[in-house]
Each structure stands twice: as C-alpha cells, then as structure tokens.
Design an enzyme around this catalytic site. Structure first.
Site, mmCIF file in Angstrom:
data_model
loop_
_atom_site.group_PDB
_atom_site.id
_atom_site.type_symbol
_atom_site.label_atom_id
_atom_site.label_comp_id
_atom_site.label_asym_id
_atom_site.label_seq_id
_atom_site.Cartn_x
_atom_site.Cartn_y
_atom_site.Cartn_z
ATOM 1 N N GLU A 1 10.644 -55.064 48.281
ATOM 2 C CA GLU A 1 9.252 -54.645 48.096
ATOM 3 C C GLU A 1 8.392 -55.884 47.853
ATOM 4 O OE1 GLU A 1 9.344 -50.345 45.970
ATOM 5 O OE2 GLU A 1 10.148 -51.974 44.753
ATOM 6 N N ASP B 1 14.257 -54.549 44.463
ATOM 7 C CA ASP B 1 13.179 -53.824 43.812
ATOM 8 C C ASP B 1 12.102 -54.810 43.360
ATOM 9 O OD1 ASP B 1 12.160 -51.339 42.407
ATOM 10 O OD2 ASP B 1 12.429 -52.659 40.684
#
Length: 715
Positions: A437, A408
């Site tokens: 990400e 994340d």
C-alpha cells in the site's frame, strides 16, 4: 527506581547533553554542570539557556563522547545529581555508525550442545535472561556479557529446547522485561518466547508451476479464519491453518470449497491476512474474539489462535508450514501480509523496552509520530530497524517458503529498505512477488524516501495497490455513493482508458502513474472498506438485484482484463457482503466469514469469473510485460463515450490468435459497434465467458449489451 530525580538530563548527541532544572529547584539556576562516569569527571560547557514551561533548559557540550551502556551522572553547582538518561542520541548518525551490527546471529541458536543468546541493546547497563524450564514453574536468571556494538550475549551449556525465556534490561535506572524480537515461537498470547529447534520442523515442498512475471499472477486475498469458519464450508479444522489447506472439501451441494475451490477458480497466489503473532484474539479461547491481525506482537512467531494447540510451541510452526506445503502441492503460491510499519502498542513492544526511542519515528518535538493512525511508525530508515525487517523477510522466505509479501501501509517504510527487501527476496526465490500500500502518510520521513506511488520509479519490480484504478472503476472508496466508470459514471471515461492499459501513461507524451504494468495491482475490493456489493446496494437502492449483478460482474471483470496484476477479495466473485460494515477488523464471524452458501447461490457468476480468469491466462495480450509493448500493441478504438474499445494487435500468441478486441459498455442501453474488418470469434459477452467460443461472424457491426463487456478474437 530507588531515587527521586530532582532534575533531568538527557544525552541528545554523543557530545551534547540537555538538562532541565525545575523552576522550583534553586529557581532553575545553575552556573556549572559536570558529568561523572565511574572514576572520571568531565566539565560541561553551557551553550544555550532557555525556559520551557516550568523548567530552565540548558544545552551543554561534552569535551569527549559519552560512553553508553554505563551509568553516568550529571552534577550541578549545588551538589545535586541526576542520572544521564538516553535522549535523542539514539536517532543520530553517529549512534548508527558506532553501534550498527551486521551479524546474522541475533536471537537464540543451539549448537554442539550449547545454547547461545544474542541481543542488540546498546543503551542497556545490564542485561539478564529469565529462563523457565518446561517442567518447572520456577525461573533462573543468567547474566549476559556486553560485547562490541551494543551486543549482549551468553552461551549456556546444554540444549535448552522447550525453555521459555525473556530478557531483563536495566536502562535509565529502571528494569524492563521484554520478549526477544527474534523469537520464533512463543507461549500462548506471547507472554514468553520459547526456544525451539527449527531443524525438527523441516518439510519438503512440491515443485510449483512456472511463474515468469508478476502480471501472470491471479491474487486471491483471504483471512485464515474467514476462509473456513462458515458452517457450510465442509472444512473440519475450521479457523485453523490445517483447515485452510484441507483438500477435496465441498458444500452441501457438492461444489468445491476451500483450497480446492481456489484451484478450480484459477487462482495462482493466495494472500493471507497477517499470520504472525498478533493481539486481539485470546489464543486459548479464540472463538470469543475476532481480529484481522494488524496488531503485530511478535513478527517471526506464527499466530497461535490458528493452530490446533497454542500451548505446544511447535504446533503453530508445523501447522503453518504444512498449510503452505499443501498449497504448493496443489500448485498454489502463498503470499504473507506483513505489518512492518507499526506495532500494536509502542510502550509495551519489545522494540521500545529493549532500545527505548530507537525503533520508532519522532516528530520535531520529540513525540512519537503517528502516520499509521495507530500511535506509532516504525523507523525503517534506521539501520537496526531496517536490519530487523530484512532479517525477518529472509526468515519467512527461507523457513516457511512463502512466495510473496504484501506490505501493509508500505508508504510508512522507506525506499532503500524496500529495495533491499527485493534484493534479498529475489536471491532466495526469483519468482517472489512483492507489493504494498503505497499511500502517502503523514510520517516525518523525507518525501523522496517514502515507499509511495509517487516514488514508484525508485522501486522497480515492487507492485503497488492502484487506488486510481479502484476509484475510477467502482467509484471513490471514501465516498460510498460515488459511482465509478463500471457503475455508469461517464466522467471517469478518460481515466478508465488509462487504468485499463496499465496506468503507464498510454499516450507517449503523458507521464503515467507507473513505469511498468507489473507495478500496478488492480482491484476494486479488499478487506478494507465496503465490499463492492455493499457499495452497489447503497448507490442503487431501488435497482433490481439482477442489474446490480451485472454492474458487479463488469467491475470485477475489468480487474482481470486490465494490464497489471489482478487482485480479488475472497468472495467478491459471489457478491460478498459484510452487511454494510466497512471496517470489520474486529466484527464477529457473522460479518466476516466467507459465506459458502452464497457461493452456491451465485454459482453462475462464479463460473463467469472463472471463465474471465481463463481468458486472461489464455490471451497474453491481457498481461503484457512492458509499457513499450502496451503502447505498441494496443489501439484505442474511436467509439462514442463512455464506450471503450481496445484493439490488441500483433498478439502472435502460441494459440494462433493474432488480434483481440475488448469492448466495454457501462451504460444501461445497448450500443451498436462497428468492428475492424475480419472474421471475429466471441469468447465473452454479458452472460458467458470462457475458452470455448460460442459465436463467429464476419460482419463489421455487433451489438454491445448494456452493462457488459465483449471479448472477440480473430486469427
């Protein structure tokens, strides 16, 4: 704190002290300062004096390095004194050099009838353990001894399995209570760590199917609660680890649901939203609240709300391990969504209470940075912060046998940390898949060190969510009404050709977003933001539902027919809707649950996507390994914009097909297409897709239906 500070002093470097005298205290003036530590006293040299707000600021040098882990005092010319608090020194290279600890024994271990505790807390003056027997409401206190490199340890006779524990630390004249960051189980809602014997939780795993390259993956993202909670899921243990892994479940129509459904769909990897301990759900009454899990509390403790008995410290461990074992038994790999970029609340986190100011980034004013948008950024570039992340990754891979990690907000982390993660992960599991990400976030880390897409060439073998693919195919995620290529916007035509060929710079002279296709995670929908179906409803408010299905089918199909790693959001294949709620991280089940009734209602589309997945697996040309191979074997046909035609030559698949064509028409009108000469067999069109071809012809002309793809092959 039993005294009042009349002025303030901070150790900002090992030989530099910053002193703040209030203007109300002797007008903020002192001509001399000294440092008192135990029996010795050092005179400070004032280097700079300035005024900030209601203080006079003195920057002073110290003739020798100040000792940490003991209380030092600063005395001014008036005889006033204050304690020397830990300042920015903990963010200096010298601090790292002096206190970095490379041991593998942090946390609690039980050996030969003794229980050992080890904690890294270099700025603490005292450390104690607070121990609570499983049979008693009363606790006992045990002092730890300070060792080299800021380590505190204690060895207590006896096997303390089942004991609850926390640490008490005396830092800067205050006592802090903190949970062990290396705790592996906890009491409900993470109030205390619990000592467990992980040897008792060992289970065997079935061999998994061969997995040779990340582009062979078909990733399916879901949430343990969403996946099972719907009344029609046919799953008994709804919302639980064991429910997610129930086999043979079905809806009221007898169609497979849950894990069996994923196996039938053709998924290879299931990515679960975070299942480490998080805030936002009361573990003792989990039905009252909902949360995605991006509020990390204890990184190495499984979330208790997904267990059948959060009071039992073994339940969450055993049931998560059993869930993963069952997925492996069914040939499915498990990816963990990891949130190493921030904590839920910085001030109350174990990191901040144990070594205040160290684990988080600070801006040029000394304030915590907020690139994550939730109030704190983990400083992964600091050696002990990096060590914690690496130790945690190793723990999950070895102890729980996970097969991959999705990071994340990976852009908060640094390049070196990510490469070290890859090295460790591959040494444990050569088939591991790592991606994240790679957004460029406003955190005070040097640009060249951010683990972002721009630095992808520095992180080979680590995938990144391809936002160029997402926004090109479906339209901007952040502009609900922007239509992408698959929704008929021909302005995305050129970029669409690039993302379909792996975003590697298909034309040799052009620099691509990625160096290799295995770095590109292709998707049009994830747990964040609006579902593709909800976006379609907003973009085409007056369009017939059947037409919307074809737009959706086209966009989803392109995820699987593009070079790179395909990523599917759970329920996307049956037009998942969140009723227009984009950020549903704490919305109720009615918004977030995977609606298994829709799976039955839209079974035709499920079967179509299942067919597309089977074609990706069958034809290796849709999952080429290298950029070189892509440039060598793919030719872009000269077709009228915005129709795309990709010719895959020299395929030489084991199945005997030598050439494949992919035709894409995002317009509302059918188009006549001239094909290369030969006898072509159709494997997919607007309504059918699968391994059983349904037509063969030798004509060079074919019709490409509106809003559709066509896959053809010849031997």
């Amino acid at each position: 704190m039993d005294f009042k500070r009349e002025f303030f002093a901070y150790l900002d470097e090992m030989q530099r002290v910053t002193i703040l005298l209030p203007l109300t205290y002797h007008s903020g003036i002192s001509s001399a300062f000294s440092l008192l530590c135990g029996s010795y006293r050092l005179e400070l040299e004032v280097k700079e004096v300035s005024q900030i707000d209601q203080y006079r600021k003195y920057i002073c040098s110290v003739p020798e390095e100040v000792s940490l882990g003991v209380t030092s005092w600063i005395i001014d010319e008036h005889g006033g004194r204050t304690d020397l608090q830990t300042g920015a020194v903990i963010r200096t290279a010298r601090f790292e050099e002096k206190f970095y600890y490379d041991g593998i024994d942090l946390g609690v271990s039980i050996k030969q009838g003794k229980t050992q505790f080890k904690l890294w807390a270099p700025t603490a003056v005292q450390v104690k353990i607070k121990l609570l027997s499983p049979d008693s409401p009363y606790f006992e206190i045990v002092k730890l001894q300070r060792e080299d490199r800021g380590i505190w340890s204690a060895v207590i006779p006896g096997d303390l399995e089942g004991f609850r524990y926390s640490y008490l630390l005396f830092i800067d004249q205050e006592w802090n209570e903190a949970i062990d960051p290396y705790a592996v189980s906890a009491t409900p809602n993470g109030e205390f760590g619990v000592i467990v014997n992980l040897e008792k939780t060992r289970i065997s795993h079935s061999p998994l199917p061969a997995f040779n390259n990340p582009v062979d993956a078909v990733i399916y993202e879901t949430h343990i609660r969403d996946f099972t909670i719907h009344p029609s899921s046919g799953i008994v243990e709804k919302g639980k680890y064991l429910g997610a892994a129930e086999a043979g479940t079905s809806d009221i129509q007898g169609r497979p649901t849950g894990m069996s459904y994923l196996k039938d769909l053709g998924v290879t990897h299931v990515e679960f939203l975070p299942f480490n301990d998080f805030a936002g759900v009361d573990e003792l009454d989990p039905d009252l609240q909902y949360n995605w899990g991006y509020n990390p509390l204890h990184f190495n403790v499984p979330e208790g709300s997904y267990s059948s008995n959060p009071v039992d410290p073994y339940s969450r461990i055993n049931e998560l391990k059993e869930m993963i074992r069952r997925f492996h038994e069914n040939g499915l790999r498990v990816i963990m969504d990891a949130v190493y970029n921030h904590v839920y609340i910085r001030e109350s986190s174990p990191f901040e209470k144990i070594v205040p100011g160290y684990y988080f980034r600070h801006d040029e004013h000394g304030m915590p940075s907020n690139g994550t948008g939730v109030g704190n950024d983990i400083a992964s570039e600091r050696l002990m912060a990096r060590k914690f992340i690496l130790d945690s990754v190793r723990f999950w891979l070895e102890e729980y046998r996970i097969d991959g990690i999705r990071f994340d907000l990976m852009g908060i982390l640094d390049v070196t940390t990510m490469n070290e993660i890859k090295k460790i992960a591959e040494s444990i599991n050569p088939d591991v898949i790592l991606f994240g990400e790679g957004w460029d976030l406003n955190t005070p880390l040097e640009a060249g060190q951010k683990a972002i897409i721009r630095n992808q060439s520095k992180m080979k073998g680590i995938g990144q969510f391809n936002d160029l693919f997402r926004d090109t195919i479906k339209g901007s995620t952040f502009n609900l009404y922007d239509k992408g290529y698959a929704l008929g916007n021909e302005h995305y035509f050129d970029t669409a050709k690039e993302v379909l060929t792996g975003s590697i710079g298909f034309k040799k002279k052009e620099k691509g977003l990625f160096s290799e296709p295995s770095q590109s995670v292709n998707y049009v929908e994830a747990h964040d933001n609006n579902t593709l179906w909800d976006k379609l409803l907003a973009c085409f408010p007056d369009t017939d539902t059947n037409e919307l299905k074809f737009y959706h089918r086209l966009a989803t199909s392109l995820v699987f027919l593009s070079q790179g790693i395909p990523f599917l959001h759970s329920g996307q294949e049956f037009f998942r809707t969140k009723k227009g709620v984009g950020n549903s991280y704490r919305s109720p089940d009615t918004i977030n649950q995977l609606d298994w009734d829709r799976r039955g209602d839209f079974n035709e589309n499920v079967e179509y996507i299942k067919g597309i997945i089977s074609l990706r697996k069958f034809f290796g040309c849709f999952r080429m390994r290298t950029a070189y191979e892509i440039r060598r074997k793919i030719t872009q046909l000269e077709l009228p914009s915005p129709i795309i035609g990709l010719h895959y030559n020299l395929v030489n698949d084991d199945n005997g097909w030598s050439e494949v064509l992919l035709l894409v028409n995002p317009t509302r009108s059918a188009a006549k297409i001239k094909l290369p000469a030969g006898e072509w067999t159709i494997f997919a069109d607007r309504v059918r897709a699968g391994l059983n071809p349904f037509s063969t012809f030798a004509n060079t002309d074919t019709e490409l239906e509106a809003v559709s793809i066509k896959i053809l092959a010849k031997k």
